[in-house]
Design an enzyme around this catalytic site. Sequence first.
Site, mmCIF file in Angstrom:
data_model
loop_
_atom_site.group_PDB
_atom_site.id
_atom_site.type_symbol
_atom_site.label_atom_id
_atom_site.label_comp_id
_atom_site.label_asym_id
_atom_site.label_seq_id
_atom_site.Cartn_x
_atom_site.Cartn_y
_atom_site.Cartn_z
ATOM 1 N N LYS A 186 0.853 -1.198 0.000
ATOM 2 C CA LYS A 186 0.000 0.000 0.000
ATOM 3 C C LYS A 186 0.886 1.245 0.000
ATOM 4 O O LYS A 186 2.101 1.153 0.204
ATOM 5 C CB LYS A 186 -0.913 -0.032 1.219
ATOM 6 C CG LYS A 186 -0.161 0.011 2.542
ATOM 7 C CD LYS A 186 -1.079 -0.227 3.719
ATOM 8 C CE LYS A 186 -0.283 -0.239 5.007
ATOM 9 N NZ LYS A 186 -1.091 -0.702 6.149
ATOM 10 N N TYR A 244 15.650 30.050 9.467
ATOM 11 C CA TYR A 244 14.436 30.753 9.883
ATOM 12 C C TYR A 244 14.333 30.801 11.401
ATOM 13 O O TYR A 244 14.635 29.817 12.080
ATOM 14 C CB TYR A 244 13.199 30.025 9.346
ATOM 15 C CG TYR A 244 12.994 30.188 7.866
ATOM 16 C CD1 TYR A 244 12.653 31.431 7.332
ATOM 17 C CD2 TYR A 244 13.126 29.104 7.014
ATOM 18 C CE1 TYR A 244 12.454 31.578 5.970
ATOM 19 C CE2 TYR A 244 12.924 29.249 5.648
ATOM 20 C CZ TYR A 244 12.590 30.484 5.133
ATOM 21 O OH TYR A 244 12.391 30.628 3.797
HETATM 22 C C1 LIG Z 1 -0.254 -1.873 6.579
HETATM 23 C C2 LIG Z 1 -0.829 -3.129 7.104
HETATM 24 C C3 LIG Z 1 0.000 -4.210 7.445
HETATM 25 C C4 LIG Z 1 1.513 -4.152 7.364
HETATM 26 O O1 LIG Z 1 2.037 -3.661 8.560
HETATM 27 P P1 LIG Z 1 3.613 -3.635 8.827
HETATM 28 O O2 LIG Z 1 3.728 -3.135 10.206
HETATM 29 O O3 LIG Z 1 4.187 -2.681 7.822
HETATM 30 O O4 LIG Z 1 4.102 -5.023 8.637
HETATM 31 C C5 LIG Z 1 -0.596 -5.363 7.880
HETATM 32 N N1 LIG Z 1 -1.944 -5.471 7.986
HETATM 33 C C6 LIG Z 1 -2.766 -4.449 7.678
HETATM 34 C C7 LIG Z 1 -4.226 -4.622 7.820
HETATM 35 C C8 LIG Z 1 -2.242 -3.249 7.230
HETATM 36 O O5 LIG Z 1 -3.064 -2.243 6.916
#
Ligand SMILES: *Cc1c(COP(=O)(O)O)cnc(C)c1O
Length: 357
Positions: free
Chosen positions: A35, A253
């Site tokens: 994702k 800044y």
């Molecule tokens: C993003 C996600 C993961 C992966 O999590 P990590 O900590 O990056 O391994 C697993 N399960 C779900 C439902 C997620 O949304």
Amino acid sequence: MSRPIIATINQKALKHNLSIVRSLTPKLKIWAVIKANAYGHGINNVWSLSDTDGFALLNIEEAVMLREHGWEKPILLLEGFFHPKDLYIIDRYQLTTTIHSQWQIKALENIRLLNPISIYLKINSGMNRLGFHQKLFNTIWNKLIYLKNIRDITLMMHCSNTNNISKVNKYFKNIQNLIKGRNCLCSISNSACLLWHQTVSYDCWVRVGILLYGASPSGNWFDISNINLEPAMTLSSKIIGIQTLKTGDTIGYGDSYTVKKPQRIGIVACGYADGYPRHAPTGTPVLVDGNMTHLVGTVSMDMITIDLTNCPRASIGSNVELWGNIIKIDQVAKAAGTLGYHLMCSLAPRVPIKIIC
Ligand SMILES: *Cc1c(COP(=O)(O)O)cnc(C)c1O
């Protein structure tokens, strides 16, 4: 010459990290979680993860893209579908979808599909985001097993706090209660559970994101330093200016840093508009031509300023690693009060990407 900032994505590291995860869970199937544009590494670079058993993501368009590029193994939609009509696409491309709400069950009851689909039934295990209440599990399960649009059902849960052992134990109990007396496929573990908790003993499929990219689910690089992962993303740039300052001069800044003794400062072409965290404070580690040094003053949109006291040979054009193999993304994230997850996903579109195969 273009602006010298560049993000290097190491496809070999992605492949290597997957093989490490595989060796940690040799009997289980792996969802490579891609994702958020593969956690900022680019959805087009995920083919180096093709030894995975399946890809998990959010956007149905990306799922279709993977199918159209020839990916035949499973694809999981982690948030399920967002409109009943999406089920036609899920059917056509044989995607696995999460089901977390009653309206989705209704949609599945009311639609005519060509083939039954695989679903992930999401149970709310205390995160209180998506998923059905645990009390409803029996009722829903007993309904879903008779729906002809459903091929098989996997129980999915997501642990809300893998750092708190009493929360993890509660999570265990929930799983045990739910699956008691039922021959049920489960997907319980993310990266943290897989590394540090025995939840994998219930899993058929683990869902692994951050480890594939070579960072720690806890936010501490030290916690994963023993498993030989390789950072898949390097953010680097160059020094584009040098200032030799005297005591009392200020930098950046808001005059956020005052020079205490004569000090040479390097100006680096990298700022928060590139995805570098704006909250990184003075002291955040930076590497210049292989030498460790640190940030001074505030991060600007397009530049940061760094101490060159220990880098007498540094000059305009010197290479700077913001994060990568030596400076771990977890270290920078920690200094800025965030996580490696956040920094990798926040890499800005303006940063050119170089792929190493
Ligand atoms: C993003 C996600 C993961 C992966 O999590 P990590 O900590 O990056 O391994 C697993 N399960 C779900 C439902 C997620 O949304």
